[in-house]
Design a protein around this motif. Structure first.
Motif, PDB file in Angstrom:
ATOM      1  N   SER A   7      58.311 -31.127 -21.615  1.00  0.00           N
ATOM      2  CA  SER A   7      58.978 -30.091 -20.828  1.00  0.00           C
ATOM      3  C   SER A   7      58.687 -28.718 -21.425  1.00  0.00           C
ATOM      4  O   SER A   7      58.149 -28.606 -22.532  1.00  0.00           O
ATOM      5  N   ARG A   8      59.083 -27.683 -20.705  1.00  0.00           N
ATOM      6  CA  ARG A   8      58.938 -26.333 -21.223  1.00  0.00           C
ATOM      7  C   ARG A   8      59.752 -26.176 -22.499  1.00  0.00           C
ATOM      8  O   ARG A   8      59.286 -25.585 -23.474  1.00  0.00           O
ATOM      9  N   ALA A   9      60.968 -26.717 -22.524  1.00  0.00           N
ATOM     10  CA  ALA A   9      61.819 -26.607 -23.723  1.00  0.00           C
ATOM     11  C   ALA A   9      61.184 -27.334 -24.907  1.00  0.00           C
ATOM     12  O   ALA A   9      61.179 -26.816 -26.034  1.00  0.00           O
ATOM     13  N   GLN A  10      60.632 -28.523 -24.681  1.00  0.00           N
ATOM     14  CA  GLN A  10      59.964 -29.257 -25.756  1.00  0.00           C
ATOM     15  C   GLN A  10      58.731 -28.497 -26.242  1.00  0.00           C
ATOM     16  O   GLN A  10      58.428 -28.490 -27.443  1.00  0.00           O
ATOM     17  N   THR A  11      58.030 -27.858 -25.322  1.00  0.00           N
ATOM     18  CA  THR A  11      56.856 -27.066 -25.681  1.00  0.00           C
ATOM     19  C   THR A  11      57.264 -25.884 -26.542  1.00  0.00           C
ATOM     20  O   THR A  11      56.613 -25.590 -27.552  1.00  0.00           O
ATOM     21  N   ASP A  12      58.351 -25.221 -26.160  1.00  0.00           N
ATOM     22  CA  ASP A  12      58.842 -24.115 -26.983  1.00  0.00           C
ATOM     23  C   ASP A  12      59.220 -24.602 -28.380  1.00  0.00           C
ATOM     24  O   ASP A  12      58.955 -23.913 -29.372  1.00  0.00           O
ATOM     25  N   ASP A  13      59.818 -25.782 -28.459  1.00  0.00           N
ATOM     26  CA  ASP A  13      60.151 -26.352 -29.773  1.00  0.00           C
ATOM     27  C   ASP A  13      58.889 -26.555 -30.610  1.00  0.00           C
ATOM     28  O   ASP A  13      58.865 -26.256 -31.810  1.00  0.00           O
ATOM     29  N   GLU A  14      57.833 -27.070 -29.984  1.00  0.00           N
ATOM     30  CA  GLU A  14      56.570 -27.291 -30.700  1.00  0.00           C
ATOM     31  C   GLU A  14      55.949 -25.968 -31.121  1.00  0.00           C
ATOM     32  O   GLU A  14      55.455 -25.834 -32.243  1.00  0.00           O
ATOM     33  N   LEU A  15      55.961 -24.992 -30.220  1.00  0.00           N
ATOM     34  CA  LEU A  15      55.411 -23.682 -30.563  1.00  0.00           C
ATOM     35  C   LEU A  15      56.171 -23.074 -31.744  1.00  0.00           C
ATOM     36  O   LEU A  15      55.562 -22.553 -32.679  1.00  0.00           O
TER      37      LEU A  15
ATOM     38  N   ARG B 162      57.988 -24.679 -34.007  1.00  0.00           N
ATOM     39  CA  ARG B 162      57.751 -25.509 -35.194  1.00  0.00           C
ATOM     40  C   ARG B 162      56.425 -25.165 -35.853  1.00  0.00           C
ATOM     41  O   ARG B 162      56.302 -25.184 -37.081  1.00  0.00           O
ATOM     42  N   LEU B 163      55.435 -24.829 -35.046  1.00  0.00           N
ATOM     43  CA  LEU B 163      54.100 -24.547 -35.567  1.00  0.00           C
ATOM     44  C   LEU B 163      53.850 -23.049 -35.764  1.00  0.00           C
ATOM     45  O   LEU B 163      52.709 -22.622 -35.970  1.00  0.00           O
ATOM     46  N   GLY B 164      54.915 -22.257 -35.709  1.00  0.00           N
ATOM     47  CA  GLY B 164      54.812 -20.836 -36.025  1.00  0.00           C
ATOM     48  C   GLY B 164      54.189 -19.955 -34.967  1.00  0.00           C
ATOM     49  O   GLY B 164      53.660 -18.889 -35.278  1.00  0.00           O
ATOM     50  N   GLU B 165      54.247 -20.381 -33.716  1.00  0.00           N
ATOM     51  CA  GLU B 165      53.684 -19.586 -32.620  1.00  0.00           C
ATOM     52  C   GLU B 165      54.806 -19.025 -31.744  1.00  0.00           C
ATOM     53  O   GLU B 165      55.909 -19.557 -31.721  1.00  0.00           O
ATOM     54  N   LYS B 166      54.507 -17.963 -31.025  1.00  0.00           N
ATOM     55  CA  LYS B 166      55.456 -17.344 -30.124  1.00  0.00           C
ATOM     56  C   LYS B 166      55.819 -18.336 -29.002  1.00  0.00           C
ATOM     57  O   LYS B 166      54.930 -18.958 -28.400  1.00  0.00           O
ATOM     58  N   THR B 167      57.108 -18.484 -28.728  1.00  0.00           N
ATOM     59  CA  THR B 167      57.538 -19.410 -27.684  1.00  0.00           C
ATOM     60  C   THR B 167      57.321 -18.796 -26.309  1.00  0.00           C
ATOM     61  O   THR B 167      57.191 -17.571 -26.172  1.00  0.00           O
ATOM     62  N   LEU B 168      57.312 -19.637 -25.298  1.00  0.00           N
ATOM     63  CA  LEU B 168      57.148 -19.170 -23.920  1.00  0.00           C
ATOM     64  C   LEU B 168      58.366 -18.375 -23.475  1.00  0.00           C
ATOM     65  O   LEU B 168      58.225 -17.365 -22.788  1.00  0.00           O
ATOM     66  N   LEU B 169      59.539 -18.825 -23.834  1.00  0.00           N
ATOM     67  CA  LEU B 169      60.771 -18.177 -23.403  1.00  0.00           C
ATOM     68  C   LEU B 169      60.881 -16.756 -23.945  1.00  0.00           C
ATOM     69  O   LEU B 169      61.532 -15.912 -23.363  1.00  0.00           O
ATOM     70  N   ASP B 170      60.194 -16.479 -25.053  1.00  0.00           N
ATOM     71  CA  ASP B 170      60.201 -15.133 -25.622  1.00  0.00           C
ATOM     72  C   ASP B 170      59.143 -14.234 -24.983  1.00  0.00           C
ATOM     73  O   ASP B 170      59.061 -13.053 -25.305  1.00  0.00           O
ATOM     74  N   GLY B 171      58.360 -14.793 -24.057  1.00  0.00           N
ATOM     75  CA  GLY B 171      57.266 -14.036 -23.433  1.00  0.00           C
ATOM     76  C   GLY B 171      57.759 -13.077 -22.379  1.00  0.00           C
ATOM     77  O   GLY B 171      58.950 -12.866 -22.187  1.00  0.00           O
ATOM     78  N   GLU B 172      56.803 -12.519 -21.646  1.00  0.00           N
ATOM     79  CA  GLU B 172      57.119 -11.532 -20.619  1.00  0.00           C
ATOM     80  C   GLU B 172      57.524 -12.193 -19.324  1.00  0.00           C
ATOM     81  O   GLU B 172      57.288 -13.363 -19.114  1.00  0.00           O
ATOM     82  N   ALA B 173      58.099 -11.432 -18.408  1.00  0.00           N
ATOM     83  CA  ALA B 173      58.479 -11.937 -17.070  1.00  0.00           C
ATOM     84  C   ALA B 173      57.362 -11.681 -16.101  1.00  0.00           C
ATOM     85  O   ALA B 173      56.477 -10.919 -16.321  1.00  0.00           O
TER      86      ALA B 173
END
Length: 153
Positions: A132-140, A142-153
């Motif tokens: 899911s998007r939430a799981q992807t954000d968790d992986e991002l 965890r691996l030190g990358e910017k999450t999707l939810l913190d991105g632009e609209a």
């Protein structure tokens, strides 16, 4: 992206390499254009087709994507165009395959996911593994990358 074709609401997705081969084999550009039946769908039309093909309600897509509801409805209406991260979030909300997500990104006017980019590689992995998007954000995260939810609209 693998050499396989994906499926969308409009039938099989034709790979760029196949289309290029057909273009180069054509005697004239007109011959290719008449035969290729190139799709000219808008982002809104494509998102709606994928949503219907996946049997999802817009409210489910909004909830799963994490996008602002008003903004998401505007994307479906064709009155707003998402930035790259928002388009990726929409792809997760729609339950897109990698092929569908890449098409959605192209139609949004954003660069496709690229496996040589660390952040994109994580997103590709998550898409391919049905996260899911939430799981992807968790992986991002965890691996030190910017999450999707913190991105632009």
């Amino acid at each position: 992206m693998s050499g396989e074709r994906g499926e969308t609401a409009g039938g099989p997705v034709r790979l760029t390499a196949e289309l290029l081969e057909q273009l180069l084999a054509s005697a004239t550009p007109e011959q290719y254009l008449a035969r290729a039946s190139l799709e000219e769908r808008s982002l809104a039309e494509y998102a709606e087709a994928v949503r219907e093909a996946h049997g999802l309600k817009k409210s489910q897509v909004i909830r799963s994507s994490g996008l602002n509801p008003t903004f998401c409805y505007q994307i479906f209406e064709g009155t707003r165009r998402p930035g790259r991260d928002s388009a990726i979030m929409l792809a997760f909300g729609l339950g897109c395959s990698l092929v569908e997500a890449q098409r959605l990104l192209r139609l949004a006017g954003a660069s496709e996911l690229w496996s040589r980019n660390r952040r994109d590689a994580i997103i590709i992995f998550c898409l391919e593994h049905g996260m899911s998007r939430a799981q992807t954000d968790d992986e991002l995260w965890r691996l030190g990358e910017k999450t999707l939810l913190d991105g632009e609209a």
